[in-house]
Design an enzyme around this catalytic site. Structure first.
Site, PDB file in Angstrom:
ATOM      1  N   ASP A   1      -9.795  -6.194  -3.471  1.00 13.13           N
ATOM      2  CA  ASP A   1      -9.303  -5.010  -2.766  1.00 13.13           C
ATOM      3  C   ASP A   1     -10.318  -3.874  -2.860  1.00 13.13           C
ATOM      4  OD1 ASP A   1      -7.832  -2.858  -1.731  1.00 13.13           O
ATOM      5  OD2 ASP A   1      -5.965  -3.535  -2.634  1.00 13.13           O
TER       6      ASP A   1
ATOM      7  N   SER B   1       0.828  -1.197   0.000  1.00  9.79           N
ATOM      8  CA  SER B   1       0.000   0.000   0.000  1.00  9.79           C
ATOM      9  C   SER B   1       0.874   1.263   0.000  1.00  9.79           C
ATOM     10  CB  SER B   1      -0.954  -0.044   1.200  1.00  9.79           C
ATOM     11  OG  SER B   1      -2.005   0.875   1.054  1.00  9.79           O
TER      12      SER B   1
ATOM     13  N   HIS C   1      -7.256  -6.193   0.594  1.00 15.20           N
ATOM     14  CA  HIS C   1      -6.135  -5.251   0.543  1.00 15.20           C
ATOM     15  C   HIS C   1      -4.886  -5.791   1.242  1.00 15.20           C
ATOM     16  CE1 HIS C   1      -4.294  -1.387  -0.086  1.00 15.20           C
ATOM     17  NE2 HIS C   1      -4.121  -1.169   1.204  1.00 15.20           N
TER      18      HIS C   1
END
Length: 323
Positions: free
Chosen positions: A239, A101, A267
């Site tokens: 996600d 991320s 995610h």
């Protein structure tokens, strides 16, 4: 994060700021960079497996976990410099950098600033590949977010919120699973925001990379430089934070990279299916040669820039790897 680490958290003070990290295993070095509002514990499901073959370094980025949370530089460049300095004091010259991320954005920046220290790059549900991001993250840079979180993280209110989120994560099955899978992670993040210093750091970090339209930072203008560094992208098909179609963006920008889209995953694919994730990472390392920095080649690449037109982003398919 609610996971309890059995690994000793170590500390180094760099430039007057205390940095936390865990170190495990022996062998080629993996630098694992967590995402926004997380810490090194996001990697706990895979650290032990990876440590069988690799030296694993998993830091708490500044402003996260038990690292200091000062008024400081929370830009991607600042984080990349911090990782360079941490590796230097640990006596580590070269790494395969793995970023999740926001940590993927730091990984890309690290590889860009320090190509001589980057052997490979693995981006996990990464930022920096398109503007889209969940509205919940966009709200962090809104003017009223800080005082609102001060109220929402008061003890009684916070307890009810986190209990509801964890319950939804545990019991939300069937077609709702794609929306509820990561809610326990959201509860952990909300719990961490009871610390005013953490909220301060997160707000400044988000303002450096996101505005009301979405992600500001992109790798598209420098993607041609990845020709010199083996790169893989791993994503969860479901996600809800950063859309999986950004994996196609990466494939269009850097056609030589490896793309893995994991089924039944959100995610946090490294937490949803840790054994599969560790296998993907190990296979990528085993089947690629580490990058060797060549200043003359890097200079030629910078001088010539992107030599050919990038294919339309939507035209690149991504295969889904079954869980």
């Amino acid at each position: 994060m609610t996971d309890q680490s059995k690994h000793e958290v170590q500390f180094f003070t760099l430039h007057g700021k205390r940095r936390a990290f865990v170190k495990a295993g022996e062998g080629p070095v993996l630098l694992l960079l967590h995402g926004l509002a997380c810490d090194h514990r996001t990697w706990l499901p895979v650290i032990d497996e990876l440590a069988k073959k690799y030296t694993v370094i998993a830091p708490d980025l500044l402003g996260h976990g038990v690292s200091d949370k000062p008024r400081a530089d929370y830009t991607l460049g600042g984080y990349a410099n911090g990782m360079r300095d941490l590796l230097t004091v640990l006596g580590i010259d070269k790494v395969t950098v793995v970023g999740h991320s926001f940590g993927g954005g730091v990984a890309m920046q690290f590889a860009y600033q320090f190509p001589e220290r980057t052997q490979r790059m693995v981006l996990v549900a990464t930022g920096g590949l398109g503007p889209e991001v969940t509205p919940l993250i966009k709200l962090i840079q809104a003017p009223g977010w800080f005082p609102a979180m001060g109220v929402l993280t008061l003890p009684g209110i916070r307890h009810l919120e986190t209990l509801a989120l964890r319950s939804a994560a545990a019991h939300g099955g069937g077609p709702l699973r794609k929306y509820t899978r990561d809610l326990a992670e959201v509860a952990d993040i909300l719990e961490s925001w009871k610390d005013r210093r953490t909220r301060f750091a997160i707000r400044h970090l988000v303002r450096a990379v996101i505005d009301w339209r979405g992600q500001i930072v992109t790798m598209s203008d420098r993607a041609y430089l990845t020709e010199a560094i083996p790169m893989a992208v791993v994503w969860g098909r479901d996600d809800q934070v950063i859309p999986v179609r950004h994996a196609s963006n990466a494939a269009a920008l850097a056609p030589e990279l490896r793309v893995e889209v994991m089924a039944d995953s959100g995610h946090f694919p490294h937490k949803d299916h840790p054994e599969q994730f560790a296998r993907i990472l190990d296979d990528f390392i085993a089947t690629t040669e580490p990058a060797t920095y060549n200043r003359a080649r890097f200079r030629r690449m910078l001088t010539s820039g992107m030599s050919k037109r990038v294919a339309p982003l939507a035209s690149v398919p991504t295969a889904v790897t079954p869980a």
